[in-house]
Scaffold this motif. Structure first.
Motif, short mmCIF file in Angstrom:
data_model
loop_
_atom_site.label_atom_id
_atom_site.label_comp_id
_atom_site.label_asym_id
_atom_site.label_seq_id
_atom_site.Cartn_x
_atom_site.Cartn_y
_atom_site.Cartn_z
N ASN A 1 -2.52 -2.64 4.90
CA ASN A 1 -3.07 -3.33 3.72
C ASN A 1 -2.82 -2.55 2.44
N GLN A 2 -2.93 -1.22 2.53
CA GLN A 2 -2.61 -0.39 1.35
C GLN A 2 -1.15 -0.55 0.95
N VAL B 1 -5.68 -0.91 8.00
CA VAL B 1 -6.04 -0.29 6.73
C VAL B 1 -4.80 0.20 5.97
N PHE B 2 -3.95 0.98 6.62
CA PHE B 2 -2.78 1.51 5.92
C PHE B 2 -1.77 0.41 5.60
N LYS C 1 5.59 4.08 1.27
CA LYS C 1 5.39 3.71 -0.14
C LYS C 1 6.71 3.79 -0.90
N LYS D 1 -0.56 -3.94 -0.72
CA LYS D 1 -1.04 -3.92 -2.11
C LYS D 1 -0.06 -3.14 -3.00
N HIS D 2 0.40 -2.01 -2.50
CA HIS D 2 1.37 -1.19 -3.24
C HIS D 2 2.65 -1.98 -3.51
N LEU E 1 2.74 7.24 5.60
CA LEU E 1 2.32 6.34 4.51
C LEU E 1 3.08 6.63 3.23
#
Length: 191
Positions: free
Chosen positions: A176-177, A173-174, A148, A180-181, A144
């Protein structure tokens, strides 16, 4: 020249360990490393594929230190030569090596110029995204952080790749993170 046998394995491991310590202590300047890196890179790539797991682990550490020191100084050919080897280490049989290579990925990605090949970037993202769905949460979290950083380059393309991957992962979940990032990166400036 690479040789087989316990003695040769021990020598390679000791040399890689010494280089890791040397670079970790910043015992040479960035420019001195830059000057010898064309000779170091083929040996480093070979050690990343060594049969001995400890040599592979240390080689990942050397990569991290070298990429930090050479941020913005790696040539396009060097970037192309090493990224495929880093992807291979994400498939290593040792989780310690997989996590350590994630630590090398972050400074590597920071060295990627904004105009780097979108096809190579997409291939790299796809290869890394697979590991975001790993059964090990420790691997997932390490990957992750790598992803990023990947979002900083070709952000729109990155978002497309993550969207496709989210439909294949056991849990989105990851992904989606990451979306968003990346969306925050995109809204704060050009990609």
């Amino acid at each position: 020249v690479w040789r087989v046998g316990r003695v040769a394995t021990a020598i390679r491991k000791a040399c890689v360990g010494a280089l890791y310590s040397f670079l970790g202590q910043r015992a040479c300047s960035n420019q001195q490393l830059r000057d010898v890196f064309p000779e170091v890179l083929p040996v480093l790539i070979s050690c990343l594929e060594d049969d001995d797991p400890e040599t592979r682990l240390l080689s990942c550490g050397v990569c991290k230190e070298a990429f930090e020191m050479l941020a913005g100084l790696l040539t396009d050919d060097e970037l192309k030569a090493i990224y495929a080897e880093l992807l291979k280490r994400l498939d290593d049989s040792s989780d310690k090596i997989r996590i350590r290579v994630c630590h090398a990925w972050v400074p590597f990605i920071k060295s990627i110029p904004p105009d780097w090949s979108t096809s190579l970037h997409s291939y790299m993202i796809k290869g890394i995204l697979v590991h975001l769905d790993d059964p090990s949460e420790e691997i997932q979290l390490a990957v992750l952080e790598v992803l990023k950083e990947c979002a900083q380059v070709h952000t729109d393309r990155f978002m497309e790749e993550v969207t496709v991957a989210s439909n294949r992962h056991r849990s989105p979940v990851f992904c989606n993170q990451l979306l968003k990032h990346a969306s925050n990166i995109r809204s704060s400036g050009p990609s």
